[in-house]
Scaffold this motif. Sequence first.
Motif, PDB file in Angstrom:
ATOM      1  N   SER A 214       0.836  -1.203   0.000  1.00 31.07           N
ATOM      2  CA  SER A 214       0.000   0.000   0.000  1.00 31.07           C
ATOM      3  C   SER A 214       0.876   1.260   0.000  1.00 31.07           C
ATOM      4  CB  SER A 214      -0.945   0.001   1.213  1.00 31.07           C
ATOM      5  OG  SER A 214      -0.195   0.075   2.409  1.00 31.07           O
ATOM      6  N   SER A 215       2.144   1.114   0.405  1.00 36.21           N
ATOM      7  CA  SER A 215       3.038   2.287   0.427  1.00 36.21           C
ATOM      8  C   SER A 215       3.335   2.793  -0.983  1.00 36.21           C
ATOM      9  CB  SER A 215       4.346   1.914   1.123  1.00 36.21           C
ATOM     10  OG  SER A 215       5.010   0.923   0.372  1.00 36.21           O
ATOM     11  N   LEU A 216       3.082   1.935  -2.002  1.00 28.77           N
ATOM     12  CA  LEU A 216       3.395   2.335  -3.381  1.00 28.77           C
ATOM     13  C   LEU A 216       2.542   3.496  -3.869  1.00 28.77           C
ATOM     14  CD1 LEU A 216       3.872  -1.186  -4.996  1.00 28.77           C
ATOM     15  CD2 LEU A 216       5.628   0.504  -4.441  1.00 28.77           C
ATOM     16  N   ILE A 217       1.511   3.846  -3.123  1.00 24.12           N
ATOM     17  CA  ILE A 217       0.652   4.956  -3.531  1.00 24.12           C
ATOM     18  C   ILE A 217       1.466   6.251  -3.629  1.00 24.12           C
ATOM     19  CG2 ILE A 217      -0.074   5.503  -1.183  1.00 24.12           C
ATOM     20  CD1 ILE A 217      -2.289   5.653  -4.296  1.00 24.12           C
ATOM     21  N   PHE A 218       2.689   6.252  -3.026  1.00 30.03           N
ATOM     22  CA  PHE A 218       3.504   7.480  -3.069  1.00 30.03           C
ATOM     23  C   PHE A 218       3.779   7.915  -4.512  1.00 30.03           C
ATOM     24  CE2 PHE A 218       7.055   4.615  -3.787  1.00 30.03           C
ATOM     25  CZ  PHE A 218       7.906   5.366  -4.581  1.00 30.03           C
ATOM     26  N   VAL A 219       3.825   6.961  -5.474  1.00 28.86           N
ATOM     27  CA  VAL A 219       4.149   7.359  -6.848  1.00 28.86           C
ATOM     28  C   VAL A 219       3.068   8.251  -7.445  1.00 28.86           C
ATOM     29  CG1 VAL A 219       5.576   5.361  -7.363  1.00 28.86           C
ATOM     30  CG2 VAL A 219       3.122   5.283  -7.869  1.00 28.86           C
ATOM     31  N   VAL A 220       1.886   8.182  -6.875  1.00 32.90           N
ATOM     32  CA  VAL A 220       0.776   8.977  -7.396  1.00 32.90           C
ATOM     33  C   VAL A 220       0.692  10.316  -6.666  1.00 32.90           C
ATOM     34  CG1 VAL A 220      -1.712   9.010  -7.751  1.00 32.90           C
ATOM     35  CG2 VAL A 220      -0.440   6.883  -8.041  1.00 32.90           C
ATOM     36  N   GLY A 221       1.175  10.321  -5.420  1.00 30.50           N
ATOM     37  CA  GLY A 221       1.052  11.529  -4.610  1.00 30.50           C
ATOM     38  C   GLY A 221      -0.322  11.590  -3.968  1.00 30.50           C
ATOM     39  N   MET A 222      -0.410  12.315  -2.849  1.00 30.83           N
ATOM     40  CA  MET A 222      -1.699  12.381  -2.165  1.00 30.83           C
ATOM     41  C   MET A 222      -1.720  13.561  -1.212  1.00 30.83           C
ATOM     42  SD  MET A 222      -0.699   9.177   0.188  1.00 30.83           S
ATOM     43  CE  MET A 222       0.839   8.934  -0.696  1.00 30.83           C
ATOM     44  N   ALA A 223      -2.926  13.963  -0.849  1.00 34.44           N
ATOM     45  CA  ALA A 223      -3.089  15.036   0.122  1.00 34.44           C
ATOM     46  C   ALA A 223      -2.629  14.544   1.489  1.00 34.44           C
ATOM     47  CB  ALA A 223      -4.558  15.451   0.183  1.00 34.44           C
ATOM     48  N   GLY A 224      -2.261  15.470   2.374  1.00 32.22           N
ATOM     49  CA  GLY A 224      -1.794  15.096   3.698  1.00 32.22           C
ATOM     50  C   GLY A 224      -2.785  14.237   4.457  1.00 32.22           C
ATOM     51  N   SER A 225      -4.072  14.514   4.277  1.00 28.38           N
ATOM     52  CA  SER A 225      -5.074  13.754   5.030  1.00 28.38           C
ATOM     53  C   SER A 225      -5.198  12.326   4.507  1.00 28.38           C
ATOM     54  CB  SER A 225      -6.431  14.456   4.926  1.00 28.38           C
ATOM     55  OG  SER A 225      -6.833  14.485   3.568  1.00 28.38           O
ATOM     56  N   ALA A 226      -4.686  12.078   3.293  1.00 27.65           N
ATOM     57  CA  ALA A 226      -4.774  10.735   2.723  1.00 27.65           C
ATOM     58  C   ALA A 226      -3.462   9.977   2.871  1.00 27.65           C
ATOM     59  CB  ALA A 226      -5.165  10.810   1.242  1.00 27.65           C
ATOM     60  N   ALA A 227      -2.464  10.598   3.544  1.00 25.04           N
ATOM     61  CA  ALA A 227      -1.145   9.967   3.623  1.00 25.04           C
ATOM     62  C   ALA A 227      -1.201   8.688   4.436  1.00 25.04           C
ATOM     63  CB  ALA A 227      -0.158  10.945   4.260  1.00 25.04           C
TER      64      ALA A 227
END
Lengths: 259, 281
Positions: free
Chosen positions: B200-213
Amino acid sequence: MSTEQPSEGQPGVAGVIIEGLYKSFGDNEVLKGIDITVNPGEVVCLIGASGSGKSTLLRCVNRLEDPNAGRIVVGDFEATDPDVNLDAMRRQIGMVFQQFNLFPHLSALENCTITPRRVLKRSREEAEAEALHQLELVGLKHLAERRSAQLSGGQQQRVAIARALTMKPKLMLFDEPTSALDPETVGDVLAIMRDLAQAGMTMIVVTHEMGFAREVADRVVFMDQGVVVEEGAAEQVIGAPSQPRTQDFLRRVLNPLGE
Amino acid sequence: MALSNRERRRLSLGIQAGIFVAAAAVLVLLIDWAALRQSFLNIEPVLPMFPGIITTGLVNTLQYTAVGFIFGLLGGTLLALMRLSSFPVYRWIATAYIELFRGIPAILVFLALGFGVSLAFGWNLSTLQVAGSALAIVGSAYIAETLRAGLQAVPKGQVEAARALGMPAWRAMVSIQIPQAFRIVLPPLTNEAILLTKDSSLIFVVGMAGSAAELTKMGRDGINMYQAGLTPLVIAGFCYLLITIPLSLLARRMEGRVGSRASRKKAKKGSTSSPVTGGVA
Ligand SMILES: Nc1ncnc2c1ncn2[C@@H]1O[C@H](COP(=O)(O)OP(=O)(O)O)[C@@H](O)[C@H]1O
Ligand SMILES: [Mg+2]
C-alpha cells in the motif's frame, strides 16, 4: 413408466438394468459390453481381480463416470439419458467408498445431516433426528459429535453407511467397503450390510469377502478384463465355478500362498 | 570417552549457542550506538508525529489494504473458479490476467490507475480508490493462484462423495470443497494480506493530500520535517508491525478454531470420554 419388476423386494427399492455397457479411458477400454440385471431387493456381489473394471462399472451406475455406450436404468431413472436429472437420481442411490470419504471438516452427525438439510431443505431438527436414528442403527450414536479424524476406520465406514441411508436410497452401491479396514473391524461393517440386505435393500457390492458373498448375495458376478465371465448363485460361482478364469481367480483369493 | 547420541546432540547445541552469543557480543561492542541512535532512534524530535502517524497514517494504510484485500479476495475467487472451469475461454482469460498482474511490478499498476485512468476516461479517482483498486488488481492475481491450489488440494473423493449423495456441483463446492480449501489457504492468504499491507506504500508514486497519507508517506515527509535522521521511517516501520503481527496472531487463532470445532463443541456439552481414546471399538 416404471421399470421396476415388482416380483421381488419391497416398495421403495429400485432395480438396475445394465445393457451393452462400454467405457474407455483414452485408449484403455475398461468395460467391454457389460449386461447385468439386478432385481429390486436383490443383492449382487461383484468379484474379480484388481483392474478388471468393477469400480468403473459401479461408478457408471450413478454416473460418476460417463459410459461411452450402452444403457443403464435405475428404478424410474434412465441413467444414460443425457437429459436425466442426475442429482435427483443420485439421491436415490447410496454409495459407499473403499476410502470412506467422510467430510473431515464436519462431525459424524453433520456428515449425515448436510445433504438432507442443504439439498432436501429439511429442518435441522428433522435431519438430526433421522441422522441420529441411522447412527444408532450402525451403533455409533454416542460418537455423533466426533470428526472422522477421531474415528477408527471401521467407525468411519459405518458413519459413511449411515450418511448414505439418511437419504433413504432405493439402491446401495458398495465399492470394496472393507478393503481398507483393520481385520477386526471388518465384521461390524459386514454385519450392517447383511442387516441392510435382509431389510430388503437392493445392493451391488464389490468385495473380496467370499464368506459375505456366500451368505448374503442372491447372485455373484465374476468380471475379468472388462467382461462378465460368469454369473449365478453364490454356491455355484464361488463353490463350483465352471469357467477356468473364475477358478483361477478364486484359487488365488481363497489360497493366496498357492497350496 | 564415548558419547551417547543424546549427549552429542546436547554438546552440539551448546557449541552453537556459544558461537551465537560470542558473535552477538562482538557486534554489540563494535557498533557505534550513539551514532546509530542519532539517525535511527532519535525519538524526542519526532514526538510531534504522534498521534498523527497513528490516527492518519496507520488508519489510511489499514483502509487501503482492507479495501484492496477484500476486493482482491472476491476477484481472486472468481479468477480461481475461472481457472478451474471446464470452459476454455474462462481458463485463458484467467490465466492471462494472473500471468500479467503477477508478472509486472505493482508500481506500474499504481501508475496506470493514478494517471492512466484520469487521462483515458477523465475520471478523478480518490486516493482510496486508486490504492484500493491497484492492490485489488495485483492481490487478486496472487490470491487466485493460492485459492486454486487450495481447492485442488482437497481430495477428489470428497467432491465425488458429495455428488454421489445428490448435491449439485455448486453445493458440493460451497459446502464441501471451499470449507476444506479455506483451512489449507489460510496461512498463504495471511501472507498475501501482509504483502498487500506493505505494497500500500506504493501509492507514493501517485502523490496524495496530507489527510490521505499512509504510513510510508508520513515517514518520508517526517525525514524532511524533523532533524532526526531516518527515525520517522523507523517509526513508520514499527507501525506496520502493529498491523501485521496481530494479523498473524488472528490467522493462527482461526486456524486452530477451524481445526478443533468438533472437539470444542464436545467439551461444551460436558462429554467425559476423551476424543481420541474414548469408545473406540
Ligand atoms: N479415472 C481413470 N482414468 C484413467 N484410467 C482409469 C480411471 N479409473 C480407472 N481406470 C483404469 O481402468 C481400469 C479398471 O479400473 P477399476 O474399475 O478401478 O478396476 P477394479 O475396481 O476392478 O480394480 C484400470 O486399468 C484403471 O487403471
Ligand atoms: Mg476398485
